[in-house]
Design a protein around this motif. Sequence first.
Motif, short mmCIF file in Angstrom:
data_model
loop_
_atom_site.label_atom_id
_atom_site.label_comp_id
_atom_site.label_asym_id
_atom_site.label_seq_id
_atom_site.Cartn_x
_atom_site.Cartn_y
_atom_site.Cartn_z
N ILE A 212 -65.97 -12.98 -56.41
CA ILE A 212 -65.50 -11.78 -57.11
C ILE A 212 -64.43 -11.10 -56.28
CG2 ILE A 212 -66.15 -9.54 -58.06
CD1 ILE A 212 -68.93 -10.57 -58.54
N LEU A 213 -63.25 -10.94 -56.87
CA LEU A 213 -62.14 -10.25 -56.23
C LEU A 213 -62.06 -8.83 -56.79
CD1 LEU A 213 -59.54 -13.13 -56.71
CD2 LEU A 213 -61.00 -12.76 -54.73
N ILE A 214 -62.06 -7.84 -55.93
CA ILE A 214 -62.11 -6.45 -56.37
C ILE A 214 -60.86 -5.71 -55.92
CG2 ILE A 214 -63.36 -4.27 -56.18
CD1 ILE A 214 -65.90 -5.84 -55.80
N ASP A 215 -60.29 -4.93 -56.82
CA ASP A 215 -59.12 -4.12 -56.48
C ASP A 215 -59.08 -2.91 -57.40
OD1 ASP A 215 -56.94 -3.43 -55.01
OD2 ASP A 215 -55.57 -4.87 -55.89
N GLY A 216 -58.32 -1.92 -57.00
CA GLY A 216 -58.16 -0.71 -57.80
C GLY A 216 -56.70 -0.31 -57.88
N THR A 217 -56.33 0.34 -58.99
CA THR A 217 -54.95 0.79 -59.16
C THR A 217 -54.95 2.16 -59.84
OG1 THR A 217 -52.78 0.18 -60.06
CG2 THR A 217 -54.68 -0.35 -61.41
N HIS A 218 -53.96 2.98 -59.54
CA HIS A 218 -53.92 4.34 -60.06
C HIS A 218 -53.42 4.37 -61.50
CE1 HIS A 218 -54.75 6.60 -56.31
NE2 HIS A 218 -54.24 5.52 -55.74
N THR B 32 -69.53 -14.37 -53.01
CA THR B 32 -68.54 -13.90 -52.06
C THR B 32 -67.76 -12.76 -52.72
OG1 THR B 32 -68.30 -16.02 -50.95
CG2 THR B 32 -66.46 -14.48 -50.76
N ILE B 33 -67.73 -11.62 -52.07
CA ILE B 33 -66.95 -10.47 -52.53
C ILE B 33 -65.70 -10.40 -51.67
CG2 ILE B 33 -66.94 -7.99 -52.97
CD1 ILE B 33 -69.03 -9.49 -54.58
N SER B 34 -64.55 -10.40 -52.30
CA SER B 34 -63.30 -10.35 -51.56
C SER B 34 -62.53 -9.10 -51.96
CB SER B 34 -62.46 -11.60 -51.87
OG SER B 34 -61.40 -11.73 -50.96
N SER B 35 -62.09 -8.32 -50.96
CA SER B 35 -61.43 -7.05 -51.26
C SER B 35 -60.63 -6.61 -50.04
CB SER B 35 -62.47 -5.98 -51.60
OG SER B 35 -63.18 -5.61 -50.44
#
Length: 374
Positions: free
Chosen positions: A48-54, A113-116
Amino acid sequence: MERCNHGTIMRVYRTRQLWGSGDDTFGRLFWSFGPSIHAFSRTVRPLILIDGTHLRGKYKGILLAATTLDGDGGLFPLAFAVVENENFDSWLWFILLLRQRVMPVDKNNNEFTISSDRMKGLLRAVAEALPGSYHSYYIRHLNANLLKTFKSQKLCKLFSRAAYALRESDHKEAMELIKAKNEKAEKWISEIPKENWANVHFKGARWNVLTTNAAECFNNVLKGARELPTAALVDHTRWKVQDFFHFRRKAEATWKTHLTHRAEKWLDRSCSFGSKFLPRTCSWNEYEVLSSTHTDSADLEKKTCTCGLFQTMGLPCGHAIAAMGLNKLDRYKYCQDWFLASTYRSTYEEVIHPTLDRTQWPEPSYDLLVLLPP
Protein backbone atom coordinates in the motif's frame (compact mmCIF):
# COMPACT_ATOMS: atom_id res chain seq x y z
CA MET A 1 -22.49 5.01 -5.26
CA GLU A 2 -22.83 1.94 -3.02
CA ARG A 3 -26.06 0.87 -4.75
CA CYS A 4 -24.56 1.03 -8.27
CA ASN A 5 -21.25 -0.67 -7.38
CA HIS A 6 -21.44 -3.72 -5.16
CA GLY A 7 -18.94 -3.76 -2.33
CA THR A 8 -18.18 -0.03 -2.48
CA ILE A 9 -17.52 1.55 0.92
CA MET A 10 -18.40 5.18 1.69
CA ARG A 11 -18.26 6.68 5.17
CA VAL A 12 -19.21 10.28 5.94
CA TYR A 13 -18.34 11.68 9.35
CA ARG A 14 -19.60 14.89 10.85
CA THR A 15 -17.73 16.97 13.40
CA ARG A 16 -20.06 15.89 16.22
CA GLN A 17 -19.18 12.25 15.50
CA LEU A 18 -15.47 13.04 15.52
CA TRP A 19 -15.21 15.34 18.49
CA GLY A 20 -18.46 14.82 20.40
CA SER A 21 -19.47 18.49 20.36
CA GLY A 22 -20.17 21.33 17.97
CA ASP A 23 -22.50 21.65 14.99
CA ASP A 24 -23.33 18.98 12.40
CA THR A 25 -20.75 20.17 9.89
CA PHE A 26 -18.81 18.10 7.38
CA GLY A 27 -15.82 16.42 9.01
CA ARG A 28 -14.29 13.63 6.90
CA LEU A 29 -15.16 11.34 4.03
CA PHE A 30 -13.71 7.92 3.13
CA TRP A 31 -14.48 5.94 -0.03
CA SER A 32 -13.22 2.85 -1.81
CA PHE A 33 -14.74 1.17 -4.87
CA GLY A 34 -15.88 -2.46 -4.66
CA PRO A 35 -13.86 -3.76 -7.66
CA SER A 36 -10.67 -2.30 -6.16
CA ILE A 37 -11.34 -3.94 -2.79
CA HIS A 38 -12.11 -7.33 -4.39
CA ALA A 39 -9.00 -7.27 -6.58
CA PHE A 40 -6.74 -6.24 -3.70
CA SER A 41 -7.83 -9.27 -1.68
CA ARG A 42 -7.30 -11.73 -4.55
CA THR A 43 -4.89 -10.66 -7.28
CA VAL A 44 -2.72 -7.68 -6.23
CA ARG A 45 0.46 -7.71 -4.13
CA PRO A 46 0.06 -6.70 -0.45
CA LEU A 47 1.69 -3.31 -0.88
CA ILE A 48 0.00 0.00 0.00
CA LEU A 49 1.43 3.35 -1.12
CA ILE A 50 0.10 6.31 0.84
CA ASP A 51 0.27 9.99 -0.04
CA GLY A 52 -1.67 13.19 0.52
CA THR A 53 -2.27 16.32 -1.56
CA HIS A 54 -3.86 19.68 -0.77
CA LEU A 55 -7.29 20.65 -2.07
CA ARG A 56 -7.67 24.08 -3.61
CA GLY A 57 -11.39 24.64 -3.59
CA LYS A 58 -13.47 26.99 -1.49
CA TYR A 59 -13.17 24.65 1.51
CA LYS A 60 -9.55 23.69 2.09
CA GLY A 61 -8.54 20.20 3.07
CA ILE A 62 -6.34 17.24 2.22
CA LEU A 63 -7.06 14.44 -0.25
CA LEU A 64 -5.53 11.19 1.01
CA ALA A 65 -4.97 8.36 -1.46
CA ALA A 66 -3.94 4.74 -0.96
CA THR A 67 -2.71 3.02 -4.11
CA THR A 68 -0.76 -0.10 -5.06
CA LEU A 69 0.71 -1.63 -8.22
CA ASP A 70 -0.82 -4.26 -10.47
CA GLY A 71 1.09 -7.16 -12.04
CA ASP A 72 2.27 -4.98 -14.91
CA GLY A 73 3.61 -2.26 -12.61
CA GLY A 74 0.63 0.00 -13.31
CA LEU A 75 -1.07 2.23 -10.77
CA PHE A 76 -3.98 0.59 -8.95
CA PRO A 77 -6.12 2.91 -6.78
CA LEU A 78 -7.44 1.46 -3.51
CA ALA A 79 -9.06 4.13 -1.37
CA PHE A 80 -9.47 7.87 -0.87
CA ALA A 81 -10.38 10.29 1.88
CA VAL A 82 -10.99 14.00 2.34
CA VAL A 83 -9.82 15.29 5.72
CA GLU A 84 -9.19 18.69 7.30
CA ASN A 85 -5.41 18.30 7.77
CA GLU A 86 -2.56 15.79 7.89
CA ASN A 87 -2.38 15.36 11.65
CA PHE A 88 -2.12 12.11 13.61
CA ASP A 89 -5.90 11.77 14.12
CA SER A 90 -6.60 12.03 10.37
CA TRP A 91 -3.93 9.49 9.41
CA LEU A 92 -4.94 7.06 12.16
CA TRP A 93 -8.59 7.26 11.09
CA PHE A 94 -7.66 6.69 7.42
CA ILE A 95 -5.36 3.73 8.09
CA LEU A 96 -7.82 2.10 10.48
CA LEU A 97 -10.50 2.25 7.80
CA LEU A 98 -8.05 0.78 5.30
CA ARG A 99 -7.37 -2.09 7.67
CA GLN A 100 -11.03 -2.70 8.48
CA ARG A 101 -12.62 -2.15 5.06
CA VAL A 102 -10.01 -2.64 2.34
CA MET A 103 -7.30 -5.02 3.56
CA PRO A 104 -8.29 -8.72 3.43
CA VAL A 105 -9.57 -9.95 6.78
CA ASP A 106 -7.77 -13.29 6.44
CA LYS A 107 -4.34 -11.66 6.19
CA ASN A 108 -2.02 -10.77 9.05
CA ASN A 109 -0.86 -7.16 9.35
CA ASN A 110 2.77 -8.20 9.01
CA GLU A 111 2.12 -9.54 5.52
CA PHE A 112 1.60 -5.98 4.29
CA THR A 113 4.13 -3.34 3.32
CA ILE A 114 3.15 0.30 3.84
CA SER A 115 5.20 2.73 1.79
CA SER A 116 5.04 6.48 2.40
CA ASP A 117 7.04 9.59 3.13
CA ARG A 118 7.53 10.68 6.74
CA MET A 119 4.56 13.04 6.93
CA LYS A 120 3.61 14.54 10.25
CA GLY A 121 1.58 12.07 12.28
CA LEU A 122 1.79 9.30 9.67
CA LEU A 123 4.68 7.35 11.22
CA ARG A 124 2.93 7.15 14.57
CA ALA A 125 -0.42 6.30 12.95
CA VAL A 126 1.05 3.38 10.97
CA ALA A 127 2.81 2.05 14.07
CA GLU A 128 -0.42 2.21 16.10
CA ALA A 129 -2.93 1.00 13.47
CA LEU A 130 -0.74 -1.65 11.81
CA PRO A 131 1.82 -2.68 14.43
CA GLY A 132 2.86 -5.82 12.54
CA SER A 133 3.26 -4.26 9.10
CA TYR A 134 6.52 -3.23 7.46
CA HIS A 135 6.84 0.52 6.89
CA SER A 136 9.01 1.69 4.02
CA TYR A 137 10.04 5.35 3.53
CA TYR A 138 10.09 6.92 0.07
CA ILE A 139 13.67 7.51 -1.05
CA ARG A 140 12.73 10.56 -3.11
CA HIS A 141 11.57 12.46 -0.02
CA LEU A 142 14.63 11.43 1.98
CA ASN A 143 16.85 12.51 -0.91
CA ALA A 144 15.07 15.86 -1.09
CA ASN A 145 15.71 16.43 2.63
CA LEU A 146 19.34 15.34 2.20
CA LEU A 147 19.83 17.78 -0.68
CA LYS A 148 18.18 20.60 1.26
CA THR A 149 20.46 19.99 4.25
CA PHE A 150 23.82 19.32 2.58
CA LYS A 151 23.43 20.85 -0.93
CA SER A 152 25.15 17.95 -2.72
CA GLN A 153 23.80 15.96 -5.68
CA LYS A 154 26.72 13.54 -5.30
CA LEU A 155 25.57 12.65 -1.78
CA CYS A 156 22.04 12.07 -3.07
CA LYS A 157 23.29 9.67 -5.74
CA LEU A 158 25.35 7.76 -3.19
CA PHE A 159 22.37 7.62 -0.82
CA SER A 160 20.16 6.18 -3.59
CA ARG A 161 22.90 3.67 -4.32
CA ALA A 162 22.93 2.61 -0.66
CA ALA A 163 19.12 2.41 -0.58
CA TYR A 164 18.76 0.28 -3.73
CA ALA A 165 21.70 -2.05 -2.95
CA LEU A 166 20.63 -5.67 -2.50
CA ARG A 167 23.96 -6.94 -1.20
CA GLU A 168 25.28 -5.97 2.24
CA SER A 169 28.75 -5.32 0.78
CA ASP A 170 27.34 -2.88 -1.83
CA HIS A 171 25.35 -1.06 0.84
CA LYS A 172 28.37 -0.71 3.12
CA GLU A 173 30.53 0.51 0.25
CA ALA A 174 28.05 3.28 -0.59
CA MET A 175 27.78 4.33 3.06
CA GLU A 176 31.57 4.45 3.39
CA LEU A 177 31.78 6.70 0.33
CA ILE A 178 29.17 9.00 1.91
CA LYS A 179 31.20 9.11 5.15
CA ALA A 180 34.41 9.88 3.26
CA LYS A 181 32.69 12.76 1.48
CA ASN A 182 30.77 14.19 4.44
CA GLU A 183 30.76 12.65 7.93
CA LYS A 184 27.83 14.81 9.04
CA ALA A 185 25.74 13.51 6.14
CA GLU A 186 26.60 9.92 7.05
CA LYS A 187 25.55 10.60 10.65
CA TRP A 188 22.32 12.27 9.44
CA ILE A 189 21.47 9.20 7.36
CA SER A 190 22.41 6.77 10.15
CA GLU A 191 19.83 8.38 12.45
CA ILE A 192 17.06 7.15 10.11
CA PRO A 193 16.29 3.48 10.89
CA LYS A 194 17.93 1.56 8.05
CA GLU A 195 15.21 -1.10 8.06
CA ASN A 196 12.81 1.60 6.81
CA TRP A 197 14.80 2.77 3.80
CA ALA A 198 17.61 0.35 2.83
CA ASN A 199 16.60 -2.54 0.57
CA VAL A 200 19.12 -4.91 2.09
CA HIS A 201 17.88 -4.29 5.65
CA PHE A 202 14.13 -4.10 4.94
CA LYS A 203 12.46 -7.00 6.77
CA GLY A 204 9.34 -7.29 4.62
CA ALA A 205 8.74 -7.54 0.88
CA ARG A 206 9.37 -4.20 -0.83
CA TRP A 207 9.40 -5.33 -4.49
CA ASN A 208 11.99 -2.62 -5.21
CA VAL A 209 9.34 0.11 -4.86
CA LEU A 210 11.38 2.86 -3.20
CA THR A 211 9.89 6.04 -4.65
CA THR A 212 6.58 7.90 -4.58
CA ASN A 213 6.05 7.58 -8.32
CA ALA A 214 2.79 5.63 -8.09
CA ALA A 215 1.19 7.77 -5.38
CA GLU A 216 2.34 11.04 -6.94
CA CYS A 217 1.26 9.92 -10.41
CA PHE A 218 -2.27 9.48 -9.13
CA ASN A 219 -2.12 12.93 -7.56
CA ASN A 220 -1.30 14.20 -11.06
CA VAL A 221 -4.24 12.26 -12.47
CA LEU A 222 -6.49 14.09 -9.99
CA LYS A 223 -4.74 17.42 -10.44
CA GLY A 224 -7.71 19.06 -12.16
CA ALA A 225 -10.12 17.72 -9.57
CA ARG A 226 -8.55 19.35 -6.53
CA GLU A 227 -10.62 22.51 -7.08
CA LEU A 228 -13.92 20.58 -7.15
CA PRO A 229 -16.49 20.38 -4.34
CA THR A 230 -16.29 17.12 -2.39
CA ALA A 231 -19.25 15.36 -4.07
CA ALA A 232 -17.89 16.21 -7.53
CA LEU A 233 -14.41 15.08 -6.46
CA VAL A 234 -15.79 11.68 -5.43
CA ASP A 235 -17.49 11.24 -8.79
CA HIS A 236 -14.33 12.37 -10.58
CA THR A 237 -12.33 9.60 -8.89
CA ARG A 238 -15.06 7.12 -9.86
CA TRP A 239 -14.87 7.80 -13.57
CA LYS A 240 -11.06 7.96 -13.46
CA VAL A 241 -10.90 4.51 -11.87
CA GLN A 242 -13.63 3.34 -14.23
CA ASP A 243 -11.46 4.51 -17.14
CA PHE A 244 -8.39 2.75 -15.68
CA PHE A 245 -10.24 -0.57 -15.51
CA HIS A 246 -11.63 -0.30 -19.05
CA PHE A 247 -8.34 0.79 -20.63
CA ARG A 248 -6.42 -2.08 -19.04
CA ARG A 249 -9.01 -4.66 -20.02
CA LYS A 250 -8.51 -3.54 -23.62
CA ALA A 251 -4.70 -3.63 -23.31
CA GLU A 252 -4.45 -7.14 -21.88
CA ALA A 253 -6.76 -8.54 -24.54
CA THR A 254 -3.87 -8.25 -27.04
CA TRP A 255 -1.32 -10.08 -24.87
CA LYS A 256 -0.10 -13.50 -25.97
CA THR A 257 2.44 -13.96 -23.16
CA HIS A 258 2.24 -16.07 -20.02
CA LEU A 259 3.17 -13.11 -17.80
CA THR A 260 2.23 -9.45 -17.96
CA HIS A 261 4.05 -7.37 -20.56
CA ARG A 262 6.62 -5.81 -18.21
CA ALA A 263 7.17 -8.98 -16.18
CA GLU A 264 7.86 -10.95 -19.37
CA LYS A 265 10.48 -8.39 -20.43
CA TRP A 266 12.12 -8.53 -17.02
CA LEU A 267 12.23 -12.34 -17.13
CA ASP A 268 13.75 -12.27 -20.61
CA ARG A 269 16.55 -10.04 -19.31
CA SER A 270 17.14 -12.49 -16.44
CA CYS A 271 17.42 -15.31 -18.98
CA SER A 272 19.97 -13.31 -20.93
CA PHE A 273 22.06 -12.72 -17.79
CA GLY A 274 21.61 -16.32 -16.65
CA SER A 275 23.12 -17.67 -19.86
CA LYS A 276 26.47 -16.21 -18.75
CA PHE A 277 26.50 -17.91 -15.33
CA LEU A 278 27.83 -21.34 -14.30
CA PRO A 279 25.40 -23.28 -12.06
CA ARG A 280 26.24 -26.27 -9.86
CA THR A 281 23.83 -28.50 -7.97
CA CYS A 282 24.04 -28.62 -4.15
CA SER A 283 20.70 -30.33 -3.44
CA TRP A 284 17.31 -30.77 -5.09
CA ASN A 285 16.50 -27.09 -4.50
CA GLU A 286 19.79 -25.33 -3.71
CA TYR A 287 22.32 -24.34 -6.35
CA GLU A 288 25.69 -22.64 -6.43
CA VAL A 289 25.94 -20.12 -9.28
CA LEU A 290 29.22 -18.60 -10.39
CA SER A 291 29.60 -15.34 -12.29
CA SER A 292 32.60 -13.19 -13.15
CA THR A 293 32.20 -11.17 -9.93
CA HIS A 294 30.30 -13.27 -7.35
CA THR A 295 29.45 -16.75 -6.20
CA ASP A 296 25.75 -16.90 -5.25
CA SER A 297 23.36 -19.44 -3.77
CA ALA A 298 19.87 -19.82 -5.27
CA ASP A 299 17.14 -21.75 -3.44
CA LEU A 300 14.30 -22.55 -5.83
CA GLU A 301 11.96 -23.91 -3.15
CA LYS A 302 12.24 -20.75 -1.02
CA LYS A 303 12.43 -18.53 -4.12
CA THR A 304 15.48 -16.72 -2.80
CA CYS A 305 18.96 -15.87 -4.02
CA THR A 306 21.89 -14.25 -2.24
CA CYS A 307 21.93 -11.55 -4.94
CA GLY A 308 18.61 -10.37 -3.47
CA LEU A 309 16.74 -9.96 -6.74
CA PHE A 310 14.65 -13.14 -6.62
CA GLN A 311 12.90 -12.34 -3.32
CA THR A 312 12.81 -8.57 -3.94
CA MET A 313 11.18 -8.68 -7.37
CA GLY A 314 9.08 -11.82 -7.01
CA LEU A 315 10.52 -13.01 -10.34
CA PRO A 316 13.48 -15.39 -10.90
CA CYS A 317 16.86 -13.67 -11.16
CA GLY A 318 19.58 -14.69 -13.61
CA HIS A 319 21.17 -17.02 -11.05
CA ALA A 320 17.86 -18.85 -10.48
CA ILE A 321 17.27 -19.07 -14.23
CA ALA A 322 20.74 -20.61 -14.69
CA ALA A 323 19.96 -23.16 -11.95
CA MET A 324 16.64 -24.06 -13.57
CA GLY A 325 18.45 -24.77 -16.81
CA LEU A 326 20.27 -27.74 -15.25
CA ASN A 327 17.01 -29.68 -14.84
CA LYS A 328 14.99 -27.88 -17.53
CA LEU A 329 12.53 -26.49 -14.99
CA ASP A 330 9.66 -24.20 -16.00
CA ARG A 331 10.67 -20.63 -15.08
CA TYR A 332 7.04 -19.50 -14.92
CA LYS A 333 6.29 -21.75 -11.95
CA TYR A 334 8.64 -19.64 -9.84
CA CYS A 335 6.96 -16.28 -10.55
CA GLN A 336 4.61 -14.65 -8.06
CA ASP A 337 0.97 -15.12 -9.05
CA TRP A 338 0.23 -11.43 -9.54
CA PHE A 339 2.65 -11.33 -12.52
CA LEU A 340 0.61 -13.90 -14.45
CA ALA A 341 -1.41 -12.55 -17.38
CA SER A 342 -4.41 -14.58 -16.16
CA THR A 343 -4.18 -12.91 -12.75
CA TYR A 344 -3.96 -9.49 -14.40
CA ARG A 345 -7.18 -10.24 -16.30
CA SER A 346 -8.89 -11.16 -13.04
CA THR A 347 -7.73 -7.88 -11.50
CA TYR A 348 -9.72 -5.83 -14.01
CA GLU A 349 -12.58 -8.21 -14.82
CA GLU A 350 -15.12 -6.32 -12.71
CA VAL A 351 -16.83 -3.24 -14.11
CA ILE A 352 -17.23 0.04 -12.25
CA HIS A 353 -20.73 1.18 -13.09
CA PRO A 354 -21.84 4.80 -13.50
CA THR A 355 -23.94 6.52 -10.88
CA LEU A 356 -27.30 7.93 -11.90
CA ASP A 357 -28.31 11.56 -11.64
CA ARG A 358 -30.08 12.81 -8.54
CA THR A 359 -33.57 12.56 -10.09
CA GLN A 360 -33.16 8.77 -10.36
CA TRP A 361 -31.96 8.15 -6.82
CA PRO A 362 -34.27 5.92 -4.75
CA GLU A 363 -36.04 7.39 -1.75
CA PRO A 364 -33.98 6.66 1.38
CA SER A 365 -35.55 4.60 4.14
CA TYR A 366 -34.21 7.06 6.71
CA ASP A 367 -34.05 10.83 7.20
CA LEU A 368 -30.97 12.32 5.55
CA LEU A 369 -28.88 14.47 7.85
CA VAL A 370 -28.00 17.80 6.28
CA LEU A 371 -24.38 18.67 6.97
CA LEU A 372 -23.12 22.23 6.87
CA PRO A 373 -19.76 23.05 5.23
CA PRO A 374 -16.65 22.55 7.39
